[in-house]
Enzyme design. Structure first.
Site, PDB file in Angstrom:
ATOM      1  N   LYS A  56      15.860   3.674   3.241  1.00  0.00           N
ATOM      2  CA  LYS A  56      15.110   4.725   2.547  1.00  0.00           C
ATOM      3  C   LYS A  56      13.609   4.538   2.717  1.00  0.00           C
ATOM      4  CE  LYS A  56      16.504   6.297  -1.421  1.00  0.00           C
ATOM      5  NZ  LYS A  56      16.812   6.438  -2.880  1.00  0.00           N
ATOM      6  N   THR A  57      13.116   3.317   2.460  1.00  0.00           N
ATOM      7  CA  THR A  57      11.671   3.102   2.584  1.00  0.00           C
ATOM      8  C   THR A  57      11.240   3.129   4.044  1.00  0.00           C
ATOM      9  OG1 THR A  57      11.977   0.690   2.534  1.00  0.00           O
ATOM     10  CG2 THR A  57      11.518   1.787   0.438  1.00  0.00           C
TER      11      THR A  57
ATOM     12  N   GLU B 186       3.426   1.781  11.801  1.00  0.00           N
ATOM     13  CA  GLU B 186       2.551   2.505  12.736  1.00  0.00           C
ATOM     14  C   GLU B 186       3.336   3.455  13.648  1.00  0.00           C
ATOM     15  OE1 GLU B 186      -0.379   1.320  11.910  1.00  0.00           O
ATOM     16  OE2 GLU B 186       0.245  -0.619  11.115  1.00  0.00           O
TER      17      GLU B 186
ATOM     18  N   GLN C 278       8.507   5.648   5.764  1.00  0.00           N
ATOM     19  CA  GLN C 278       7.384   5.253   6.604  1.00  0.00           C
ATOM     20  C   GLN C 278       7.295   6.126   7.858  1.00  0.00           C
ATOM     21  OE1 GLN C 278       4.829   2.520   6.310  1.00  0.00           O
ATOM     22  NE2 GLN C 278       5.415   3.523   4.414  1.00  0.00           N
TER      23      GLN C 278
ATOM     24  N   ILE D 247       0.824  -1.209   0.000  1.00  0.00           N
ATOM     25  CA  ILE D 247       0.000   0.000   0.000  1.00  0.00           C
ATOM     26  C   ILE D 247       0.860   1.261   0.000  1.00  0.00           C
ATOM     27  CG2 ILE D 247      -2.032  -1.061   1.023  1.00  0.00           C
ATOM     28  CD1 ILE D 247      -1.094  -0.026   3.743  1.00  0.00           C
TER      29      ILE D 247
END
Length: 738
Positions: free
Chosen positions: A633-634, A704, A638, A464
């Site tokens: 990086k990702t 989260e 997040q 997502i």
């Protein structure tokens, strides 16, 4: 074979670019709304205009005779459906249009199918409905509403909180509230359903293809093998795609009735009533401490809203049981049934609300004691899980506090209220300690190596926007010793091996361990083929004796003794070789340690114009213990995205429900406030700690944790700047005018 601890590894942890970026930037990534079928028609929904009562009559005659209309389905003509199954996230929402009752404003009461979307929408506007209204329950404090005590069995109690408060030199007891928030992914949720006899193919905006498959099979009483769900790309979710909502069911129902493919795209206002929302909460927190700052008791009671016939899972207070080393603690959660749309998970569910109350109260204790807020948190640091009494499988929160404070410049904070200024601007420093619970469930993956030397790895997960495509490509490349360009990872198809949902910060851990095992099993398959092969330098070698690198396997102690995957396949006449892998959640008792989720510390600087009530967040430092970071990086992305969500929760977002009708009054992007670029400050992310010991790959998930604690840290900074303690989200101008 190569392990993830191998110092020669080349790709794990590297901040490589997203492998799916070229598809997305060139428009070649097909989202559910991009698909079409020959003969496809379009559906539009009719929503209730009352929040409670019954449908006295519904007249669809004019709509049925409108241009292009193929069918109109209401509760009078809809087939009887089974309710969806129990899922990992709790029971499915109720099946739609099964009787004449109205349980919330916007409830789907009819679906119109026509040749074009415009014709369907026009016909939907022609349906005439007469209601028998009832008085709606819309206020969480309404004494008439049904209360569900301890609905999930997660309430906790240790020690004696009454005695603990009696021992305290300082006791803080306050009420905190958080409003409904709506997920609002950019992509409007879309479902396309196409039946072939008793089988159906569905394109859906879902974060969990297998759940849609299982649910539709049960609802329509067909075998799971007769349902295929496709979601290789989803235009955002933030939790909205975790449940199987009624629009998906109605699309499949309509397609089966007319025997043609049907597409349904929700409108933006329908996104506010159809795909969940973060439920509001009222929380009471009471904390006691000695004069030296030792916590003596924590009591956290939370009440959140739930729909009339739903069972959304949102244990708001539960996190307070393990946050600090406090001998006496009590947490209680309850829900109030209201005439509202079904809630659902929204990024950082439960902790997003509960941490705001807890960390605001901790700051209030520090102020009452005249103690530095960071010192109070460090003094009450929980080295072990306070509920289980076991050491954490990993916890670098102390390092997060230390490095985060250093990077932020916390030592420059002067303790006096309003003591830091820049001209007319008041400056405040605030912080919060944060955690997000460990979550991991079974998952499966399949890995193959083909004769051309490429690898193909699959699992029915979704991406997502979190980077799943990329980090799983990296992991498979690492485990198989291949260049990234030689690995393709595919997902988003329920015909692929089972995967849980993309949510709860649990997918990366579950999927990574499954991919890791699948790749390990594939190496073993290659070694099994050459076990008695006199032509192979690997004859008789075991997995523990070989290393994968450069597209080949070789003996670890003799790198020249090895061969390429392609050589093995060619010599044995194989086009490809495959192996499956599965992961299972670790058992804390068998491990002898408590499984740990992510931890972190958030540091925030705010500036406030006391004359205008303007609040600006000017700096944020997030120090995060996310276990092994597969892609810096990702992972940083997040945390940054979560931080933006936290700023939005603190200062902007509130879903406004009209108290008289139950209508959501701000169900558009023009009215529902969210931050824009000008509202977002410089953000810095630091990763602390290392691999978690509970699983083979050692990740903990960071989806989260980026949001958690931002609202509390901003509120604590506001207090430092102004002396005003804001206990109700969002923080608005009227609360800040001095």
């Amino acid at each position: 074979m190569t392990t993830l601890e191998d110092p020669t590894r080349t790709v794990i942890g590297d901040g490589v670019d997203r492998v799916d970026a070229p598809l997305k930037t060139t428009g070649a990534a097909h989202y559910p709304n991009d698909h079409t079928y020959p003969g496809m028609v379009h559906a539009a929904l009719v929503g209730s205009t009352i929040a409670a009562g019954r449908i006295r009559s519904i007249d669809a005659s004019e709509a049925q005779h409108a241009p292009g209309v193929l069918t109109v389905i209401t509760h009078l003509t809809a087939p009887q459906l089974e309710r969806g199954p129990m899922t990992l996230l709790g029971p499915s929402p109720p099946a739609p249009m099964q009787d004449d009752r109205i349980l919330h404003y916007g409830q789907h009461i009819a679906v119109v199918v026509a040749d074009s979307p415009e014709q369907a929408r026009h016909a939907a506007s022609l349906i005439k409905v007469e209601y028998e209204p009832a008085e709606a329950l819309l206020d969480i404090d309404d004494p008439r509403a049904e209360i569900l005590d301890n609905p999930w069995g997660l309430d906790t109690e240790r020690g004696d909180v009454t005695a603990g408060f009696a021992q305290a030199a300082v006791v803080v007891e306050e009420r905190y509230t958080t409003p409904d928030n709506t997920n609002n992914p950019l992509g409007l949720f879309t479902t396309i359903a196409s039946w072939h006899g008793d089988s159906v193919t569905v394109h859906d905006s879902t974060q969990w293809p297998h759940n849609v498959r299982t649910s539709l099979a049960q609802i329509f009483q067909i075998p799971e093998s007769g349902v295929r769900v496709l979601a290789p790309f989803v235009g955002g979710g933030f939790g909205a795609g975790l449940r199987v909502w009624s629009h998906t069911i109605l699309t499949a129902m309509a397609a089966r009735e007319i025997k043609r493919p049907v597409k349904l795209v929700l409108t933006r206002p329908q996104m506010f009533t159809s795909v969940g929302h973060r439920p509001n909460s009222v929380q009471h927190v009471k904390i006691g401490a000695t004069a030296t700052g030792d916590l003596t008791a924590i009591e956290h009671r939370a009440n959140s809203s739930v729909a009339m016939e739903d069972d959304d899972y949102e244990p708001v207070a539960a996190g307070s049981a393990v946050a600090y080393d406090c001998p006496n603690a009590l947490t209680r959660d309850r829900q109030t049934r209201l005439n509202i749309p079904c809630p659902g998970s929204m990024r950082a569910p439960a902790e997003g609300q509960g941490n705001f109350a807890l960390e605001s109260a901790i700051d209030e204790v520090a102020h009452a004691l005249g103690m530095d807020p960071l010192e109070l948190r460090l003094r009450n640091y929980a080295e072990h899980n306070p509920v289980l009494g076991l050491p954490w499988s990993s916890k670098a929160l102390r390092e997060c506090y230390t490095l985060g404070a250093e990077r932020f410049g916390w030592s420059r904070r002067t303790p006096g209220i309003g003591s830091m200024r820049d001209g007319d601007w008041l400056i405040g420093y605030g912080m919060a300690g944060v955690s997000y619970p460990f979550y991991q469930v079974p998952c499966q993956a399949r890995a193959s190596v083909r004769r051309d030397g490429s690898a193909y790895v699959t699992s029915a997960a979704t991406d997502i926007g979190t980077g799943t495509y990329t980090v799983m490509t990296q992991l498979a490349a690492e485990c198989l010793g291949l260049d990234l360009t030689k690995v393709r990872f595919d997902l988003g198809d329920s015909d692929m091996p089972y995967s849980p949902q993309a949510g709860g910060s649990g997918l990366t851990g579950a999927l990574a361990n499954a991919v890791h095992m699948a790749c390990g099993n594939l190496v073993k398959e290659f070694l099994e083929i050459v076990r008695d092969d006199d032509a192979s330098p690997l004859r008789g070698a075991t997995a523990e004796e070989v290393t994968a690198s450069g597209g080949r396997l070789h003996r670890t102690d003799a790198p020249d003794q090895g061969e390429a995957y392609t050589d093995v396949l060619n010599r044995h006449g194989l086009e490809e070789l495959s192996a499956d892998g599965r992961s299972t959640p670790p058992d804390p008792q068998k491990l002898g340690m408590a499984t740990a989720g992510a931890f972190g510390a958030k540091f925030v600087e705010v500036r406030i114009d006391p004359h205008l009530g303007l609040l600006r967040v000017t700096r944020v430092v997030s120090a995060i213990d996310g276990g092994r970071i597969l892609n810096e990086k990702t992972a940083s992305s997040q945390i940054i995205g979560g931080t933006v969500g936290g700023i939005s929760q603190a200062m902007f977002e509130a879903t406004a429900t009209d108290a008289g009708t139950g209508r959501i009054a701000n169900a558009t992007f023009g009215d529902y406030l969210m931050p824009v670029n000008a509202d977002i400050p410089d953000m810095e992310v630091i990763f602390c700690g290392g691999p978690d010991r509970a699983t083979a790959v050692g990740t903990k998930g960071v989806g989260e944790i980026g949001l958690v604690g931002i609202a509390a840290a901003i509120g604590n900074a506001v207090h430092h700047a102004t002396g005003r303690r804001l206990r109700d989200l969002p923080f608005t101008i009227d609360q800040l005018l001095l």
